[in-house]
Design a protein around this motif. Structure first.
Motif, PDB file in Angstrom:
ATOM      1  N   THR A  66       0.800  -1.036   0.294  1.00 21.00           N
ATOM      2  CA  THR A  66       0.017  -0.244  -0.285  1.00 21.00           C
ATOM      3  C   THR A  66       1.173   1.169   0.023  1.00 21.00           C
ATOM      4  OG1 THR A  66      -1.875  -0.900   1.034  1.00 21.00           O
ATOM      5  CG2 THR A  66      -1.715   1.252   0.738  1.00 21.00           C
ATOM      6  N   ALA A  67       1.848   1.889   0.577  1.00 17.29           N
ATOM      7  CA  ALA A  67       2.836   2.351   1.091  1.00 17.29           C
ATOM      8  C   ALA A  67       3.180   2.953  -0.453  1.00 17.29           C
ATOM      9  CB  ALA A  67       3.823   2.305   1.638  1.00 17.29           C
ATOM     10  N   ALA A  68       4.234   1.575  -0.957  1.00 21.92           N
ATOM     11  CA  ALA A  68       4.872   1.675  -2.754  1.00 21.92           C
ATOM     12  C   ALA A  68       3.605   1.799  -3.261  1.00 21.92           C
ATOM     13  CB  ALA A  68       5.353   0.608  -2.336  1.00 21.92           C
ATOM     14  N   LEU A  69       2.341   1.850  -3.324  1.00 22.36           N
ATOM     15  CA  LEU A  69       1.500   1.925  -4.598  1.00 22.36           C
ATOM     16  C   LEU A  69       1.200   3.468  -4.148  1.00 22.36           C
ATOM     17  CD1 LEU A  69      -0.670  -1.280  -4.706  1.00 22.36           C
ATOM     18  CD2 LEU A  69       0.263  -0.073  -6.291  1.00 22.36           C
ATOM     19  N   PHE A 183      10.991   4.156   6.467  1.00 23.95           N
ATOM     20  CA  PHE A 183       9.643   3.374   6.114  1.00 23.95           C
ATOM     21  C   PHE A 183       8.898   3.022   7.243  1.00 23.95           C
ATOM     22  CE2 PHE A 183       7.701  -0.692   5.919  1.00 23.95           C
ATOM     23  CZ  PHE A 183       6.890  -0.569   4.688  1.00 23.95           C
ATOM     24  N   SER A 184       9.466   2.900   8.230  1.00 25.99           N
ATOM     25  CA  SER A 184       8.205   2.830   9.512  1.00 25.99           C
ATOM     26  C   SER A 184       7.555   3.993  10.074  1.00 25.99           C
ATOM     27  CB  SER A 184       9.228   2.087  11.128  1.00 25.99           C
ATOM     28  OG  SER A 184      10.131   3.276  11.189  1.00 25.99           O
ATOM     29  N   GLU A 185       7.809   4.944   9.220  1.00 22.20           N
ATOM     30  CA  GLU A 185       7.709   6.128  10.411  1.00 22.20           C
ATOM     31  C   GLU A 185       6.783   6.721   8.968  1.00 22.20           C
ATOM     32  OE1 GLU A 185      11.218   9.328  10.660  1.00 22.20           O
ATOM     33  OE2 GLU A 185      11.718   8.353  12.040  1.00 22.20           O
ATOM     34  N   TYR A 186       6.978   6.551   7.909  1.00 22.59           N
ATOM     35  CA  TYR A 186       5.812   6.457   6.727  1.00 22.59           C
ATOM     36  C   TYR A 186       4.764   5.935   6.600  1.00 22.59           C
ATOM     37  CZ  TYR A 186       4.345   6.785   1.610  1.00 22.59           C
ATOM     38  OH  TYR A 186       3.328   7.195   0.464  1.00 22.59           O
ATOM     39  N   VAL A 187       5.065   4.307   7.027  1.00 20.04           N
ATOM     40  CA  VAL A 187       3.783   3.372   6.703  1.00 20.04           C
ATOM     41  C   VAL A 187       3.154   4.390   8.027  1.00 20.04           C
ATOM     42  CG1 VAL A 187       3.025   1.074   7.640  1.00 20.04           C
ATOM     43  CG2 VAL A 187       4.854   1.915   6.189  1.00 20.04           C
ATOM     44  N   SER A 188       3.801   4.381   8.945  1.00 19.27           N
ATOM     45  CA  SER A 188       2.780   5.434  10.429  1.00 19.27           C
ATOM     46  C   SER A 188       1.670   5.993  10.552  1.00 19.27           C
ATOM     47  CB  SER A 188       4.327   5.188  11.532  1.00 19.27           C
ATOM     48  OG  SER A 188       4.209   4.688  12.096  1.00 19.27           O
ATOM     49  N   ARG A 189       3.024   6.995   9.002  1.00 13.08           N
ATOM     50  CA  ARG A 189       2.007   8.278   9.213  1.00 13.08           C
ATOM     51  C   ARG A 189       1.124   8.456   8.252  1.00 13.08           C
ATOM     52  NH1 ARG A 189       6.092  12.212   7.817  1.00 13.08           N
ATOM     53  NH2 ARG A 189       7.532  11.637   9.065  1.00 13.08           N
ATOM     54  N   ASN A 190       1.526   7.347   7.307  1.00 10.50           N
ATOM     55  CA  ASN A 190       0.291   7.550   5.933  1.00 10.50           C
ATOM     56  C   ASN A 190      -0.164   6.729   6.245  1.00 10.50           C
ATOM     57  OD1 ASN A 190       1.760  10.096   3.461  1.00 10.50           O
ATOM     58  ND2 ASN A 190       3.336   8.755   4.682  1.00 10.50           N
ATOM     59  N   PHE A 192      -1.255   4.248   8.766  1.00  8.96           N
ATOM     60  CA  PHE A 192      -1.575   3.507  10.394  1.00  8.96           C
ATOM     61  C   PHE A 192      -2.102   5.413  11.148  1.00  8.96           C
ATOM     62  CE2 PHE A 192       1.826   0.453  11.140  1.00  8.96           C
ATOM     63  CZ  PHE A 192       1.675  -0.478  10.269  1.00  8.96           C
ATOM     64  N   ASP A 193      -1.679   6.043  10.810  1.00  7.56           N
ATOM     65  CA  ASP A 193      -2.318   7.101  11.957  1.00  7.56           C
ATOM     66  C   ASP A 193      -4.184   7.423  10.544  1.00  7.56           C
ATOM     67  OD1 ASP A 193      -0.465   7.571  13.176  1.00  7.56           O
ATOM     68  OD2 ASP A 193       0.316   8.898  12.232  1.00  7.56           O
ATOM     69  N   ALA A 194      -3.456   7.615   9.348  1.00  3.56           N
ATOM     70  CA  ALA A 194      -4.340   8.076   8.137  1.00  3.56           C
ATOM     71  C   ALA A 194      -5.918   7.078   9.112  1.00  3.56           C
ATOM     72  CB  ALA A 194      -4.263   8.000   6.770  1.00  3.56           C
ATOM     73  N   LEU A 195      -5.889   5.695   8.950  1.00  3.85           N
ATOM     74  CA  LEU A 195      -6.504   4.708   9.125  1.00  3.85           C
ATOM     75  C   LEU A 195      -7.296   4.738  10.834  1.00  3.85           C
ATOM     76  CD1 LEU A 195      -5.802   2.593   7.068  1.00  3.85           C
ATOM     77  CD2 LEU A 195      -7.321   3.485   6.760  1.00  3.85           C
ATOM     78  N   ASN A 199      -2.954   1.228  17.292  1.00  2.00           N
ATOM     79  CA  ASN A 199      -2.595   0.089  18.250  1.00  2.00           C
ATOM     80  C   ASN A 199      -1.418  -0.991  17.183  1.00  2.00           C
ATOM     81  OD1 ASN A 199      -3.708   0.673  20.466  1.00  2.00           O
ATOM     82  ND2 ASN A 199      -5.296  -1.093  19.808  1.00  2.00           N
ATOM     83  N   SER A 200      -1.420  -0.298  16.376  1.00  2.00           N
ATOM     84  CA  SER A 200      -0.393  -1.066  14.822  1.00  2.00           C
ATOM     85  C   SER A 200       1.016  -0.163  15.469  1.00  2.00           C
ATOM     86  CB  SER A 200      -0.756  -0.794  13.496  1.00  2.00           C
ATOM     87  OG  SER A 200      -1.424  -1.506  13.382  1.00  2.00           O
ATOM     88  N   TYR A 201       1.973  -0.873  15.209  1.00  2.00           N
ATOM     89  CA  TYR A 201       3.358  -0.181  14.918  1.00  2.00           C
ATOM     90  C   TYR A 201       4.257  -1.409  14.320  1.00  2.00           C
ATOM     91  CZ  TYR A 201       1.542   1.156  19.830  1.00  2.00           C
ATOM     92  OH  TYR A 201       0.634   1.340  21.018  1.00  2.00           O
ATOM     93  N   TYR A 202       5.578  -0.560  13.659  1.00  2.00           N
ATOM     94  CA  TYR A 202       6.895  -1.562  13.576  1.00  2.00           C
ATOM     95  C   TYR A 202       7.631  -1.776  14.534  1.00  2.00           C
ATOM     96  CZ  TYR A 202       5.904  -2.614   8.649  1.00  2.00           C
ATOM     97  OH  TYR A 202       5.143  -2.477   7.235  1.00  2.00           O
ATOM     98  N   HIS A 203       8.251  -0.945  15.880  1.00  2.00           N
ATOM     99  CA  HIS A 203       9.046  -1.296  16.771  1.00  2.00           C
ATOM    100  C   HIS A 203       7.978  -0.684  17.549  1.00  2.00           C
ATOM    101  CE1 HIS A 203      11.952  -0.831  13.406  1.00  2.00           C
ATOM    102  NE2 HIS A 203      11.362   0.651  13.286  1.00  2.00           N
TER     103      HIS A 203
END
Length: 247
Positions: A66-69, A183-190, A192-195, A199-203
């Protein structure tokens, strides 16, 4: 709509060898079934409730793709772009030919990462991973790992066939480079936070990991040894029997 069969099936797993499991089913945004069986902590007999936090392992690939797309939709790359234009370590790649390695005839395209046709394997015990562990002191940051991975010969020519592999790990590195964000910051911001996935984390922080369901590895060959197997737990909560297979 009856879910009695599902309940029976889940109970049979915990009666057999699985410490605990949970399921929730939604239909048209409405919860239609929820059930838990077994234990989140087998040693202390803490029952599974469905509210536990768990490591999701390869289910995280959904977030990676999803992040890459998202970046693809923004025109940051084309699926037909050679991977080395973004990750130059993949410019001169080799491929296994029997007991030797030769220069690859094809180059990896970005679409090969999405479709797992890049020629990579899922072997994490190679010289490349040993090197990455030493370079990162075991922290294994995305870019260092992928730079080392590029030194390993591919198991087949890019695009020739499908193989479940580390393609999406490389896709994470591509996302990191193209976005300019870890990468973990990108996914969290774009994602996890957006949705509102709070309670979802990479670290995950320590206060989260302390409350997570315990992890178990089973090594068993004969199901007749299950009772004995469930009693042979080491201090890390790992249930083991020598000379078996992982489940």
């Amino acid at each position: 709509m009856s879910f009695e069969f599902m309940k029976s099936f889940m109970d049979s797993l915990t009666d057999w060898i699985i410490p605990g499991n949970s399921i929730v089913v939604y239909k048209d945004n409405d919860k239609v079934f929820e059930y838990s069986s077994g234990y989140s902590d087998l040693e202390n007999k803490v029952k599974m409730t469905g509210g536990e936090q768990l490591y999701i392992y390869s289910c995280s690939k959904i977030a990676t793709v999803t992040a890459a797309l998202q970046l693809y939709e923004r025109g940051k790359f084309l699926l037909t772009d050679p991977l080395y234009e973004y990750l130059p370590e993949f410019k001169d790649i080799n491929v296994k030919k029997g007991d030797t390695a030769e220069k690859a005839e094809k180059t990896i395209l970005i679409r090969d990462l999405f479709t797992m046709t890049a020629g990579l394997s899922y072997d994490t015990e190679t010289a490349a991973f040993t090197k990455a562990r030493k370079l990162t002191d075991g922290h294994m940051d995305t870019r260092t790992v992928i730079r080392c991975l590029a030194e390993e010969p591919l198991v087949f020519e890019p695009g020739d066939r499908w193989n479940y592999s580390l393609c999406h790990d490389v896709l994470a590195a591509l996302t990191e480079v193209v976005s300019g964000t870890r990468f973990s910051e990108y996914v969290s911001r774009n994602i996890f936070d957006a949705l509102d996935m709070k309670n979802s984390y990479y670290h995950p922080p320590s206060d989260v990991t302390e409350k997570m369901a315990r992890q178990y590895i089973y090594e068993t060959g004969d199901t007749s040894d299950i009772v004995e197997l469930q009693k042979s737990k080491n201090r890390n909560g790992v249930v083991k029997k020598i000379n078996g297979n992982h489940l």
